[in-house]
Design a protein around this motif. Structure first.
Motif, PDB file in Angstrom:
ATOM      1  N   SER A 125      59.039  36.221  10.308  1.00 13.19           N
ATOM      2  CA  SER A 125      57.956  35.245  10.465  1.00 13.19           C
ATOM      3  C   SER A 125      58.324  33.921   9.805  1.00 13.19           C
ATOM      4  O   SER A 125      59.292  33.828   9.057  1.00 13.19           O
ATOM      5  N   VAL A 126      57.510  32.911  10.104  1.00 14.97           N
ATOM      6  CA  VAL A 126      57.709  31.580   9.548  1.00 14.97           C
ATOM      7  C   VAL A 126      56.375  31.089   8.996  1.00 14.97           C
ATOM      8  O   VAL A 126      55.325  31.312   9.596  1.00 14.97           O
ATOM      9  N   ASP A 127      56.433  30.449   7.823  1.00 14.33           N
ATOM     10  CA  ASP A 127      55.226  29.935   7.188  1.00 14.33           C
ATOM     11  C   ASP A 127      54.774  28.667   7.907  1.00 14.33           C
ATOM     12  O   ASP A 127      55.540  27.719   8.062  1.00 14.33           O
ATOM     13  N   CYS A 128      53.524  28.659   8.333  1.00 13.56           N
ATOM     14  CA  CYS A 128      52.942  27.490   8.999  1.00 13.56           C
ATOM     15  C   CYS A 128      51.786  26.925   8.203  1.00 13.56           C
ATOM     16  O   CYS A 128      50.974  26.149   8.732  1.00 13.56           O
ATOM     17  N   GLY A 129      51.676  27.321   6.923  1.00 13.58           N
ATOM     18  CA  GLY A 129      50.625  26.789   6.060  1.00 13.58           C
ATOM     19  C   GLY A 129      49.257  26.954   6.687  1.00 13.58           C
ATOM     20  O   GLY A 129      48.906  28.035   7.155  1.00 13.58           O
ATOM     21  N   ASP A 130      48.484  25.884   6.718  1.00 18.58           N
ATOM     22  CA  ASP A 130      47.164  25.893   7.347  1.00 18.58           C
ATOM     23  C   ASP A 130      47.166  25.134   8.671  1.00 18.58           C
ATOM     24  O   ASP A 130      46.121  24.708   9.154  1.00 18.58           O
ATOM     25  N   THR A 176      46.892  31.972  22.693  1.00 22.22           N
ATOM     26  CA  THR A 176      47.936  30.948  22.578  1.00 22.22           C
ATOM     27  C   THR A 176      47.723  30.210  21.262  1.00 22.22           C
ATOM     28  O   THR A 176      46.627  30.240  20.699  1.00 22.22           O
ATOM     29  N   PHE A 177      48.766  29.566  20.791  1.00 21.57           N
ATOM     30  CA  PHE A 177      48.642  28.834  19.527  1.00 21.57           C
ATOM     31  C   PHE A 177      49.644  27.710  19.468  1.00 21.57           C
ATOM     32  O   PHE A 177      50.636  27.692  20.208  1.00 21.57           O
ATOM     33  N   THR A 178      49.372  26.768  18.571  1.00 21.70           N
ATOM     34  CA  THR A 178      50.341  25.764  18.147  1.00 21.70           C
ATOM     35  C   THR A 178      50.331  25.761  16.624  1.00 21.70           C
ATOM     36  O   THR A 178      49.316  26.078  16.003  1.00 21.70           O
ATOM     37  N   ALA A 179      51.460  25.409  16.043  1.00 24.44           N
ATOM     38  CA  ALA A 179      51.580  25.376  14.589  1.00 24.44           C
ATOM     39  C   ALA A 179      52.759  24.497  14.214  1.00 24.44           C
ATOM     40  O   ALA A 179      53.665  24.273  15.015  1.00 24.44           O
ATOM     41  N   THR A 180      52.732  24.031  12.977  1.00 26.00           N
ATOM     42  CA  THR A 180      53.831  23.248  12.425  1.00 26.00           C
ATOM     43  C   THR A 180      54.523  24.080  11.355  1.00 26.00           C
ATOM     44  O   THR A 180      53.996  24.233  10.250  1.00 26.00           O
ATOM     45  N   PRO A 181      55.674  24.662  11.691  1.00 18.50           N
ATOM     46  CA  PRO A 181      56.395  25.482  10.708  1.00 18.50           C
ATOM     47  C   PRO A 181      56.842  24.675   9.500  1.00 18.50           C
ATOM     48  O   PRO A 181      57.169  23.494   9.619  1.00 18.50           O
ATOM     49  N   GLN A 182      56.821  25.345   8.350  1.00 20.77           N
ATOM     50  CA  GLN A 182      57.267  24.747   7.098  1.00 20.77           C
ATOM     51  C   GLN A 182      58.551  25.442   6.666  1.00 20.77           C
ATOM     52  O   GLN A 182      58.554  26.269   5.771  1.00 20.77           O
ATOM     53  N   GLY A 183      59.622  25.143   7.331  1.00 25.38           N
ATOM     54  CA  GLY A 183      60.895  25.767   6.998  1.00 25.38           C
ATOM     55  C   GLY A 183      61.297  26.810   8.010  1.00 25.38           C
ATOM     56  O   GLY A 183      60.832  26.810   9.148  1.00 25.38           O
ATOM     57  N   GLY A 184      62.165  27.708   7.559  1.00 30.29           N
ATOM     58  CA  GLY A 184      62.759  28.685   8.448  1.00 30.29           C
ATOM     59  C   GLY A 184      62.119  30.055   8.390  1.00 30.29           C
ATOM     60  O   GLY A 184      61.035  30.237   7.857  1.00 30.29           O
ATOM     61  N   PHE A 219      49.817  36.976  13.353  1.00 33.45           N
ATOM     62  CA  PHE A 219      49.685  36.195  12.128  1.00 33.45           C
ATOM     63  C   PHE A 219      49.407  37.089  10.924  1.00 33.45           C
ATOM     64  O   PHE A 219      48.694  38.079  11.026  1.00 33.45           O
ATOM     65  N   TRP A 220      49.968  36.701   9.788  1.00 35.99           N
ATOM     66  CA  TRP A 220      49.657  37.285   8.478  1.00 35.99           C
ATOM     67  C   TRP A 220      49.169  36.122   7.644  1.00 35.99           C
ATOM     68  O   TRP A 220      49.840  35.086   7.572  1.00 35.99           O
ATOM     69  N   ARG A 221      47.977  36.260   7.034  1.00 37.18           N
ATOM     70  CA  ARG A 221      47.392  35.138   6.305  1.00 37.18           C
ATOM     71  C   ARG A 221      46.951  35.539   4.911  1.00 37.18           C
ATOM     72  O   ARG A 221      46.394  36.625   4.719  1.00 37.18           O
ATOM     73  N   LEU A 222      47.172  34.628   3.957  1.00 37.08           N
ATOM     74  CA  LEU A 222      46.565  34.788   2.642  1.00 37.08           C
ATOM     75  C   LEU A 222      45.080  34.496   2.797  1.00 37.08           C
ATOM     76  O   LEU A 222      44.702  33.473   3.379  1.00 37.08           O
ATOM     77  N   LYS A 223      44.228  35.373   2.305  1.00 37.41           N
ATOM     78  CA  LYS A 223      42.783  35.151   2.398  1.00 37.41           C
ATOM     79  C   LYS A 223      42.354  33.895   1.651  1.00 37.41           C
ATOM     80  O   LYS A 223      41.401  33.230   2.043  1.00 37.41           O
ATOM     81  N   ALA A 224      43.077  33.540   0.600  1.00 35.94           N
ATOM     82  CA  ALA A 224      42.754  32.341  -0.178  1.00 35.94           C
ATOM     83  C   ALA A 224      43.154  31.058   0.541  1.00 35.94           C
ATOM     84  O   ALA A 224      42.793  29.968   0.120  1.00 35.94           O
ATOM     85  N   GLY A 225      43.893  31.185   1.647  1.00 34.35           N
ATOM     86  CA  GLY A 225      44.338  30.019   2.403  1.00 34.35           C
ATOM     87  C   GLY A 225      45.663  29.491   1.912  1.00 34.35           C
ATOM     88  O   GLY A 225      46.213  29.950   0.910  1.00 34.35           O
ATOM     89  N   GLY A 226      46.191  28.531   2.632  1.00 35.22           N
ATOM     90  CA  GLY A 226      47.433  27.886   2.236  1.00 35.22           C
ATOM     91  C   GLY A 226      48.686  28.476   2.827  1.00 35.22           C
ATOM     92  O   GLY A 226      49.730  27.834   2.836  1.00 35.22           O
ATOM     93  N   MET A 227      48.630  29.707   3.319  1.00 35.52           N
ATOM     94  CA  MET A 227      49.812  30.332   3.900  1.00 35.52           C
ATOM     95  C   MET A 227      49.412  31.181   5.102  1.00 35.52           C
ATOM     96  O   MET A 227      48.595  32.090   4.978  1.00 35.52           O
ATOM     97  N   THR A 228      49.982  30.844   6.238  1.00 35.87           N
ATOM     98  CA  THR A 228      49.864  31.675   7.439  1.00 35.87           C
ATOM     99  C   THR A 228      51.274  31.922   7.942  1.00 35.87           C
ATOM    100  O   THR A 228      51.974  30.978   8.322  1.00 35.87           O
TER     101      THR A 228
END
Length: 146
Positions: free
Chosen positions: A47-52, A20-28, A82-91
């Motif tokens: 998918s939707v970007d949820c940052g970190d 299970t998860f929770t996230a705050t989407p950043q846009g559509g 989930f698809w994540r940038l290894k450098a962080g900042g985008m999930t």
């Protein structure tokens, strides 16, 4: 369609409920047509970007899909989450894993030059090529597509 309220924390889960998860989407919602997304999802990836902001409960397995990104999924049912940038900042979180997948407006399409000819999405939105996406996110000299 009722879009998610900006800044709202939304919940979701895999098919079996082990993750299970929770996230705050950043846009559509964004559609990715790259070969990796199509092969791993069985179609276009939505998918939707949820940052970190992602908070996960339960076990996730990780697949290193490129030098710059990884994909995470439920090891029990196999749901791609989930698809994540290894450098962080985008999930990027699978829209279909959210409890209300209809809460997102359709914002963009990426890897449009890799999209098969047998489908098209109607509507006007930004459509980026693979080279344009990789110029924004991939480290120099990284393999293309993810």
């Amino acid at each position: 369609m009722v879009e998610a309220e900006e800044g709202a924390r939304l919940a979701g889960r895999c098919l079996c409920g082990a993750v299970t998860f929770t996230a705050t989407p950043q846009g559509g919602m964004h559609a990715c047509h790259c070969e990796s997304c199509r092969r791993i999802s069985g179609g276009v990836s939505l998918s939707v970007d949820c940052g970190d902001s992602l908070e996960v409960a339960g076990p996730v397995a990780t697949y290193n899909s490129s030098e710059w990104a990884e994909r995470q999924f439920c090891p029990s049912c196999g749901s791609g989450l989930f698809w994540r940038l290894k450098a962080g900042g985008m999930t990027m979180v699978s829209v279909q894993a959210f409890d209300d997948p209809g809460a997102f407006g359709f914002e963009s399409e990426i890897y449009i030059d890799s999209k098969p000819a047998n489908y098209d999405f109607a509507g006007d939105r930004p459509r980026l090529t693979g080279a344009e996406v990789e110029a924004m996110y991939a480290p120099q000299n990284a393999p293309s597509e993810d």
